[in-house]
Design an enzyme around this catalytic site. Structure first.
Site, PDB file in Angstrom:
ATOM      1  N   LYS A   8       0.814  -1.220   0.000  1.00 25.49           N
ATOM      2  CA  LYS A   8       0.000   0.000   0.000  1.00 25.49           C
ATOM      3  C   LYS A   8       0.846   1.269   0.000  1.00 25.49           C
ATOM      4  O   LYS A   8       2.038   1.250   0.267  1.00 25.49           O
ATOM      5  CB  LYS A   8      -0.999  -0.044   1.156  1.00 25.49           C
TER       6      LYS A   8
ATOM      7  N   ARG B 130      -3.815  -9.900   4.866  1.00 27.75           N
ATOM      8  CA  ARG B 130      -4.216 -10.019   3.450  1.00 27.75           C
ATOM      9  C   ARG B 130      -3.045  -9.535   2.618  1.00 27.75           C
ATOM     10  O   ARG B 130      -2.681  -8.357   2.689  1.00 27.75           O
ATOM     11  CB  ARG B 130      -5.464  -9.165   3.221  1.00 27.75           C
TER      12      ARG B 130
HETATM   13  N1  PMM Z   1      -7.466  -3.680   0.499  1.00 31.02           N
HETATM   14  C1  PMM Z   1      -7.748  -3.722  -0.823  1.00 31.02           C
HETATM   15  C2  PMM Z   1      -8.822  -4.486  -1.297  1.00 31.02           C
HETATM   16  N2  PMM Z   1      -9.597  -5.201  -0.442  1.00 31.02           N
HETATM   17  N3  PMM Z   1     -10.114  -5.880   1.745  1.00 31.02           N
HETATM   18  C3  PMM Z   1      -9.865  -5.825   3.066  1.00 31.02           C
HETATM   19  N4  PMM Z   1     -10.656  -6.504   3.927  1.00 31.02           N
HETATM   20  N5  PMM Z   1      -8.833  -5.091   3.583  1.00 31.02           N
HETATM   21  C4  PMM Z   1      -8.004  -4.364   2.789  1.00 31.02           C
HETATM   22  O1  PMM Z   1      -7.096  -3.701   3.321  1.00 31.02           O
HETATM   23  C5  PMM Z   1      -8.247  -4.389   1.377  1.00 31.02           C
HETATM   24  C6  PMM Z   1      -9.325  -5.166   0.895  1.00 31.02           C
HETATM   25  C7  PMM Z   1      -6.907  -2.945  -1.787  1.00 31.02           C
HETATM   26  O2  PMM Z   1      -5.746  -3.614  -2.091  1.00 31.02           O
HETATM   27  P1  PMM Z   1      -5.485  -4.442  -3.465  1.00 31.02           P
HETATM   28  O3  PMM Z   1      -5.715  -3.503  -4.610  1.00 31.02           O
HETATM   29  O4  PMM Z   1      -4.091  -4.874  -3.365  1.00 31.02           O
HETATM   30  O5  PMM Z   1      -6.438  -5.582  -3.511  1.00 31.02           O
END
Ligand code: PMM
Length: 296
Positions: free
Chosen positions: A227, A267
């Site tokens: 991030k 995650r």
């Molecule tokens: N971050 C992203 C997408 N989905 N879901 C949860 N629960 N927590 C998060 O921090 C989160 C998420 C964005 O990141 P990506 O683009 O790498 O998927």
């Protein structure tokens, strides 16, 4: 190293209880996610990537078809379904425990019918009034993230007096709504939503105060992977943020820290590295962990 004084809650009804922080591998079936945009846009590429993450030891796979990067516009529901349903079907058939990353009840419903076992709603029930009733009726685990509005303008909502207290309070309010809507409290996982309506300072404050979030009594999922706040931390002398694909070492360092501070799951994109990290954290918290894990 200081370990936790109290054991945070790690029980989520409907999911196996692990003796370490779980690893959720990210499968973004999108052309434009900031972290891995476009690499797994074709269903077959996404399925293969999911299989790789499982082979690397991921406990869960989070499959999403709508980018939530800052500024992103919504994807039509038909397109979101077209992207993710074949991927969920194939990976669920392979035995994976899939969570569906969606803000839409209709997508959550079709994903659960296709084999998903967890709903990951970054809006925490705010984007779609049908989401909480659906999750309540489906009786599936629900990841409720802190959110203040859609990606198109979320940066303007990153305004807090005391970010930790406000995120905690808003999460508590959303849990109350979810439980009032029929979702069993023991199926709810909370997530501070790093990068969602938050500046880097806010993100660092939240990961530094997991204790305040643990006091809500529910397991915590933390999503630091690649991030912006990591990119900014690792900026070079020219001030340019480190590009997303080069943020994995920092991601893993932070995954280790939050796992040692009682996170239920992280995650991440780099699942193999994260598995090692959460095992290190488990062994620091419990010297007998390594013997039980027994060279797995
Ligand atoms: N971050 C992203 C997408 N989905 N879901 C949860 N629960 N927590 C998060 O921090 C989160 C998420 C964005 O990141 P990506 O683009 O790498 O998927």
């Amino acid at each position: 190293m200081a370990v936790l004084a109290t054991r945070p809650n790690r029980r989520v009804t409907g999911l196996p209880e692990l003796d370490r922080c779980a690893v959720m591998g990210v499968v973004n079936v999108t052309p434009d996610s900031f972290s891995d945009g476009g690499r797994y846009f074709e269903p077959q590429a996404a399925i293969e990537h999911g299989i790789e993450l499982l082979a690397a030891g991921a406990d869960y796979l989070d499959v999403g078809g709508e980018s939530t990067r800052p500024g992103a516009l919504r994807v039509p529901v038909e397109e979101e379904l077209r992207r993710i349903i074949p991927v969920i079907k194939a990976l669920a058939q392979d035995g994976a425990i899939i969570s569906v990353d969606t803000m839409r009840a209709q997508v959550a419903r079709e994903a659960v019918e296709a084999g998903a076992r967890i709903v990951n709603d970054v809006s925490g029930g705010q984007a779609d009034p049908e989401m909480i009733p659906f999750v309540a009726s489906a009786r599936v685990p629900y990841i409720l993230m802190h959110w203040r509005g859609h990606s198109a303008d979320m940066n303007s909502r990153a305004v807090y007096g005391d970010v930790v207290a406000e995120v905690r309070r808003e999460l508590a309010e959303h849990v109350e709504r979810a439980v009032g809507g029929g979702i069993a409290p023991d199926r709810i996982v909370l997530d501070p939503g790093l990068g969602f309506a938050k500046t880097a300072v806010h993100d660092w404050a939240l990961v530094g105060h997991l204790d305040a979030l643990h006091s809500l009594g529910r397991p915590l999922l933390i999503g630091p992977s690649r991030k912006r706040f990591l990119g900014r931390l690792l900026a070079g002398p020219d001030g340019e943020p480190r590009p997303a694909p080069d943020r994995d070492v920092a991601t893993i360092a932070l995954a280790t820290l939050v796992a040692a501070h009682g996170a239920w799951a992280v995650r991440v994109h780099a699942a193999a590295e994260a598995i090692d990290a959460v095992r290190v954290a488990a062994a620091v918290g419990d010297p007998h962990y390594a013997n039980r894990a027994g060279g797995h």
